[in-house]
Design an enzyme around this catalytic site. Structure first.
Site, short mmCIF file in Angstrom:
data_model
loop_
_atom_site.label_atom_id
_atom_site.label_comp_id
_atom_site.label_asym_id
_atom_site.label_seq_id
_atom_site.Cartn_x
_atom_site.Cartn_y
_atom_site.Cartn_z
N HIS A 1 5.21 -1.13 5.78
CA HIS A 1 4.22 -0.83 4.75
C HIS A 1 4.48 0.51 4.06
CE1 HIS A 1 0.83 -1.91 2.53
NE2 HIS A 1 -0.07 -2.11 3.47
N ASP B 1 4.64 -2.75 -0.50
CA ASP B 1 3.21 -2.91 -0.72
C ASP B 1 2.79 -4.35 -0.41
OD1 ASP B 1 3.02 -0.28 -1.58
OD2 ASP B 1 3.37 -0.82 -3.68
#
Length: 425
Positions: free
Chosen positions: A394, A398
């Protein structure tokens, strides 16, 4: 005669230490040149250390599971000629470091007066029948008196005598177990513990998984795919395959789908150096294939999938996975992947949360393929469905991009003809 000290060599790629995993020799063995001495494991692979000389082994150093730095003496040999250890003390006779305390053996204790020990109940003796509620236990007056003095409820003590009579040794055995009533129906508690050191490949797996989960904030995404058309195409291709062509599984199709989609998402085909804060995005697509081996999980690599057709992808997948399972994979075959596929086939379950193969940023895990009723328009029909589980770093990917990436894969897998068409991704 001379002495030869075989030291852990520099195996390259900046490796500073290695772990002993298998010894092939022992003191007293006469060995030839190029004979296997020991297998050591680095961060990259297991390496067979062979002897550069002929001689007799006089000492070996390090237990299995020991980590040793490059340059450490592994084997001492007696050889013809001067050897390479003239003037050096034998390593096995060297004094221990000053910081290592010398442990003295404990002084013998004077013998204690012997005490009568409770007679254990043999494990092979059949457990006596259970006493019914309210049934008065049979016992000799002396046994009843001793139970009363010890505060033991006699009705809870199983009796091994005739008719379930509680014998003195039954009371002793009951006390030896801490005063717990016997388990019903002959069941017994098991208190054994099997301790084993985590070494070799299993230790490397543990370290890598821990490092990946500690360093990478994972985001998981799962989507279901209708693979009815793909399975039909796969069956047709397998039925018409030529001599020498491997049988196609789902993975080669998924590999080719990745080849089509990844150019649109270059940040997925990448390795993140979080120490230097640099993301290395690759043009070449090197797909790691998570493979279960007798020693544990390994990830051999199919390099340059973008330059392979579906048959070549399947062929190379079989080759590198087979080498990993046989323990013959090289460092080059076990490193350099830019994205990983992990599949348990029919054991794939409904959903999984795969751990990213650090320093990569994405891993894809197809789950079990099953037939399910699916609503299509106004009808319910049976389709071959499979969930596609995935994890992403992450810090780099995204959530929107992760979902879009998987949706692109889904489109190709559900309409497999697009995998083979230019500019169709």
């Amino acid at each position: 005669m001379g002495r030869y000290l075989f030291r852990l060599p520099d195996v390259g790629e900046g490796v500073a230490e290695a772990e002993i995993v298998v010894w092939h020799v022992k003191p007293g063995d006469a060995i030839k040149e190029d004979a296997s001495l020991v297998d050591v494991m680095t961060d990259k692979a297991t390496v067979d250390m062979t002897s550069p000389v002929e001689g007799v082994v006089t000492a070996i150093h390090g237990e299995i599971g020991t980590m040793l730095p490059v340059g450490s003496v592994l084997v001492e040999l007696e050889v013809d000629g001067p050897g390479n250890a003239a003037g050096e003390l034998p390593v096995s006779a060297a004094a221990p470091p000053a910081s290592a305390p010398v442990t003295q053996p404990p002084s013998p204790k004077p013998p204690e007066p012997s005490k009568p020990a409770p007679k254990p109940v043999a494990a092979s003796v059949v457990a006596p029948p259970r006493r019914q509620p309210g049934q008065v236990p049979f016992a000799a007056p002396a046994t009843r008196r001793r139970a009363f003095e010890l505060g033991v409820p006699l009705q809870f003590v199983p009796g091994s005598g005739p008719g379930g009579r509680v014998l003195p040794e039954d009371l002793d055995a009951y006390l030896a177990t801490g005063g717990r009533p016997a388990a019903p129906d002959g069941l017994v508690e098991k208190t054994g513990i099997d301790d084993s050191r985590i070494i070799g490949l299993r230790r490397k797996i543990a370290e890598k998984m821990q490092d990946a989960k500690r360093r990478i904030p994972h985001i998981a995404y799962v989507e279901e795919c209708d693979l009815t058309e793909l399975e039909s195409l796969r069956a047709e291709l397998n039925a018409g395959r030529k001599d020498g062509q491997p049988k196609l599984t789902l993975l080669p199709f998924l590999m080719r789908a990745l080849v089509r989609v990844l150019p649109e998402f270059p940040q997925m085909n990448a390795r993140y150096d979080d120490d230097e804060n640099v993301l290395h995005k690759y043009e070449g697509i090197h797909i790691g294939i998570a493979t279960q081996t007798p020693g544990g999980l390994m990830v051999p690599v199919v390099r340059h999938a973008e330059a392979r057709d579906i048959w070549d992808c399947a062929r190379e997948l079989l080759r590198v996975a087979g080498a990993a399972k046989a323990g013959s994979a090289t460092r080059e075959e076990l490193s350099g992947s830019t994205i990983t596929l992990t599949s348990l086939g029919t054991l794939g379950g409904i959903v999984s949360t795969p751990v990213i193969n650090h320093p990569e940023v994405a891993i894809i895990g197809p789950n079990k393929l099953v037939e399910r009723p699916v609503v299509q328009g106004s009808f319910v029909t049976v389709r071959k469905m499979m969930n596609l589980s995935s994890s992403f770093d992450h810090r780099i990917v995204d959530g929107y991009d992760a979902a879009l990436f998987i949706q692109r894969l889904k489109r190709l897998l559900e309409h497999p003809a697009l995998i083979f068409m230019e500019d169709a991704a």
